[in-house]
Design an enzyme around this catalytic site. Structure first.
Site, short mmCIF file in Angstrom:
data_model
loop_
_atom_site.label_atom_id
_atom_site.label_comp_id
_atom_site.label_asym_id
_atom_site.label_seq_id
_atom_site.Cartn_x
_atom_site.Cartn_y
_atom_site.Cartn_z
N ALA A 137 0.85 -1.18 0.00
CA ALA A 137 0.00 0.00 0.00
C ALA A 137 0.88 1.24 0.00
CB ALA A 137 -0.93 -0.01 1.22
N ALA A 140 2.67 1.30 3.60
CA ALA A 140 3.35 0.11 4.13
C ALA A 140 3.20 -1.04 3.16
CB ALA A 140 2.77 -0.26 5.49
N ASP A 291 -13.42 2.09 8.11
CA ASP A 291 -13.11 1.77 6.72
C ASP A 291 -13.37 0.29 6.44
OD1 ASP A 291 -12.29 2.31 4.15
OD2 ASP A 291 -10.16 2.01 4.58
#
Length: 558
Positions: A137, A140, A291
Site C-alpha cells: 500500500a 506500508a 473503513d
C-alpha cells in the site's frame, strides 16, 4: 504567497503538484492561487499546455491527479470520500475509487528498518519470512512470516522515509488550504482548512502502527465472548510505531464472492452477521472501524468474520449516538419532526430557514410512508439527507461523516452478499435499544447526578465569586467591556486613514525642507547640506512608496 510558500525545502514538491494539476486541466486554479508566480520567481517555469484530460469530468480529473500526486493525496481522497455532506455522489464515487495498491519495495530496501524495529536480525525472530510482499500500500507493505514457536503472523512494515514525504505534503496542504479560502470564495463552502486539519490528524494517526494496534485491541475487548468476529492478536514484543506484527487470518478475502460460494458459506447469514457487528460498534460501543471495505474483511470457513486494518477508527459520544439513533429511527418510522430536530441541532449556530428545512424534510420522509421496511434502502435515505444538508450549506461533524460513510459501505457490502439485504430491519433493534437506554432509570439517574454535581459546584463557588465582584467594585477596578465589530472596523479604517494623512504631511515636509536645503548649498558645509538634502528626498520617496502601497492594499482588502 511568496512569503508563505517560499520555503526552499518544499519548492521541488510544489513544482510537482503544480505540474500534475496543469496536466489534468487545472491550470486556471494554479494561476488563481498564485502557484505560477511562486514557481516563476523561483526560476522554475512551467509550460501551460492543455491536454486531452480536459474531456474528462472534473471528479475523474481530480481523482487521476490525486493518484499521480502520491500517497498523501491518495489518503486525502479517501478522507474526502467520507465527507458525503460536502460532496455529491459522483465525487464520492470517484474518491472511493482511490486505492492504496502500489508496487512493493524489494525486501532489501526494508530489511534494515525491519531489523532496527525488531532490535535483532530477522532470522533470530522468525523461523520463516517470505521476502515477497503479500500486499503493498502507499504507507506500508505486508509480509508473511512464522515465529519461532510456529505462529503464523503478518508483518506490516512502514515504507522507509515515507514520514518525511508526508510531512512535507501536509505543510503544503495546510498553506494551500489557507490560500484557497482567502482567494477562492466559491470553494469556501467545502471548508478546505477544516478538511485538511481533519486529514492531518487522521494521517498522522494512521502512520503510527502502534496506535492502530491499540485501536484493534479496544474493539476486540468490546466483542469479548462473541463467536461471530475475529480480530487478530497483536504481538507487542515486536510491534512499534513503524512495525505491526499480528496473527495471520486465513480465510476468503471480502472481494472473492465466488470463493465464498465455493466454501459453502451462507451469504445471507454473512450479510446479517456483518451488519450486527458494525451496528454494535457504532450504536452500542461508540468506537467503530471507519473503513470496512471488502479489502479489510475476511470470511473464515467456520462462518466467522475477520476484521483487519484499524488505522482509521471513528468514535462518537453517548449524546451523539442518541442523536444518530433518533435520526435513523425517525427515517425508518417516518417521523419528520425527529429528523428535523436532529439536523437543526447539528446545524449549531448556522443561520438556516428552520420552517423551510422542516417542510423539505417532511416532504422527503413522506415519500417513504407506507413502504415496507424491507424495501427501505437506508444508504439511499442517508445519501438523500446529506444532499439536503448540502442544499442548506450545513456540514456534519467529522465523526458523523465517518459514521454515515461506514453505513453506506456496510449496506453496499451487504447487498453484494445478499441482494435482498435489509439494512433497516437489521438496524431497528439497535436503534430502539439506544432510544430506550437513553431514558432508562440508571441513565437518567447518572445524568441527574452529573447535573447535580455541576449545580452544587456552582453554588459552592457563588459566594466567593460575589465577594470578589464586590471587592473589585469598591476598588474601582470593575470594568464593563463592550465590543462592537462594526465600530471596531470603522475605527481601524479611520486609524489607517490618519496614518496615511500623517505620512503624507511628513512626505510633503521632507520634500519642501530638502528643496530649501539644496537651494542653500554653498560654502564650506555644502557637502553636508547636499547629503542632508539628498537624504531628505530619499526619505520622501520611501514615504511616498509606502503611501501608494498602503492605498493599493486597502483597495485589495477593503
Amino acid at each position: 504567497m511568496w512569503e508563505t510558500l517560499g520555503t526552499v525545502r518544499d519548492l521541488g514538491r510544489l513544482q510537482e503538484i503544480a505540474s500534475v494539476l496543469i496536466r489534468y486541466g487545472f491550470s486556471d486554479l494554479v494561476r488563481r492561487i498564485g502557484l505560477a508566480d511562486v514557481l516563476e520567481r523561483a526560476g522554475r517555469l512551467l509550460h501551460w499546455n492543455d491536454t486531452e484530460m480536459l474531456r474528462m469530468t472534473a471528479p475523474v480529473r481530480v481523482r487521476r491527479a490525486m493518484e499521480d500526486l502520491g500517497p498523501t493525496f491518495v489518503k486525502l481522497g479517501q478522507v474526502l470520500a467520507t465527507r458525503v455532506d460536502l460532496f455529491s455522489p459522483d465525487w464520492i464515487a470517484e474518491f472511493s475509487e482511490l486505492q492504496n495498491a502500489v508496487p512493493p519495495l524489494p525486501y532489501a530496501q526494508v530489511r534494515d528498518q525491519l531489523e532496527a524495529d525488531l532490535g535483532a536480525p530477522a532470522t533470530e525472530v522468525f523461523a520463516w519470512l517470505d521476502e515477497t510482499p503479500m500486499a503493498a500500500a502507499s504507507l506500508a507493505q505486508a509480509h508473511r512470516a512464522t515465529l519461532q514457536d510456529g505462529t503464523a503472523v503478518v508483518l506490516k512494515i512502514r515504507r522507509p522515509g515515507i514520514r518525511e514525504v508526508i510531512e512535507a505534503d501536509l505543510r503544503l496542504l495546510a498553506r494551500l488550504a489557507e490560500i484557497v479560502e482567502a482567494r477562492l470564495p466559491d470553494l469556501q463552502r467545502y471548508r478546505p482548512a477544516e478538511v485538511v486539519q481533519q486529514f492531518q490528524v487522521s494521517l498522522r494517526r494512521e502512520l503510527d502502527f502502534a496506535a492502530e494496534c491499540r485501536n484493534a485491541e479496544r474493539i476486540a475487548r468490546n466483542f469479548q465472548g462473541r463467536q461471530d468476529i475475529l480480530i487478530p492478536n497483536v504481538h507487542w514484543q515486536w510491534t512499534c510505531e513503524s512495525l505491526n506484527v499480528q496473527d495471520f487470518v486465513d480465510g476468503i478475502p471480502g472481494r472473492d464472492l465466488p470463493g465464498v460460494d465455493a466454501a459453502g458459506l451462507d451469504r445471507v447469514q454473512l450479510a446479517r452477521r456483518g451488519a450486527h457487528i458494525v451496528l454494535k460498534m457504532v450504536l452500542e460501543d461508540g468506537c467503530f472501524h471507519a473503513d470496512p471495505h471488502p479489502g479489510n474483511i475476511i470470511y473464515l470457513r467456520d462462518g466467522r468474520i475477520g476484521v483487519i486494518d484499524f488505522g482509521m477508527v471513528g468514535a462518537i459520544s453517548e449524546q451523539r449516538r442518541f442523536q444518530v439513533a433518533q435520526l435513523l429511527h425517525g427515517l425508518v418510522n417516518q417521523e419528520p419532526e425527529s429528523v428535523a430536530d436532529v439536523l437543526l441541532d447539528w446545524a449549531g449556530g448556522v443561520d438556516v430557514d428552520e420552517s423551510r428545512l422542516q417542510q423539505d424534510i417532511s416532504t422527503f420522509v413522506d415519500q417513504y410512508r407506507g413502504v415496507p421496511l424491507k424495501d427501505l434502502h437506508m444508504g439511499l435515505m442517508l445519501g438523500n439527507i446529506t444532499t439536503l444538508l448540502r442544499q442548506y450549506a450545513l456540514t456534519l461533524p467529522a465523526d458523523l461523516a465517518l459514521m454515515i460513510k461506514t453505513f453506506l459501505t456496510l449496506e453496499g457490502m451487504g447487498r453484494q452478499l445478499d441482494p435482498q439485504f435489509d439494512m433497516a430491519s437489521a438496524a431497528r433493534p439497535y436503534l430502539e435499544r439506544v432510544m430506550w437506554q437513553r431514558y432508562a432509570p440508571g441513565a437518567v439517574l447518572k445524568r441527574g447526578k452529573r447535573s447535580l454535581v455541576g449545580v452544587m459546584d456552582l453554588l459552592g463557588d457563588l459566594p466567593r465569586d460575589v465577594r470578589r465582584l464586590l471587592q473589585m467594585a469598591r476598588r474601582g477596578r470593575l470594568q464593563l467591556k463592550v465590543e462592537t465589530t462594526a465600530l471596531q472596523g470603522f475605527g481601524d479604517q479611520v486609524n489607517r486613514a490618519a496614518n496615511r494623512l500623517v505620512m503624507g504631511i511628513v512626505t510633503a515636509a521632507l520634500i519642501i525642507g530638502s528643496s530649501i536645503v539644496m537651494h542653500s548649498v554653498g560654502g564650506v558645509s555644502s557637502r553636508w547640506l547636499l547629503a542632508l538634502g539628498v537624504a531628505g528626498f530619499v526619505g520622501a520617496g520611501v514615504c511616498g512608496v509606502w503611501i501608494l502601497f498602503s492605498i493599493w492594499r486597502s483597495g485589495k482588502n477593503p
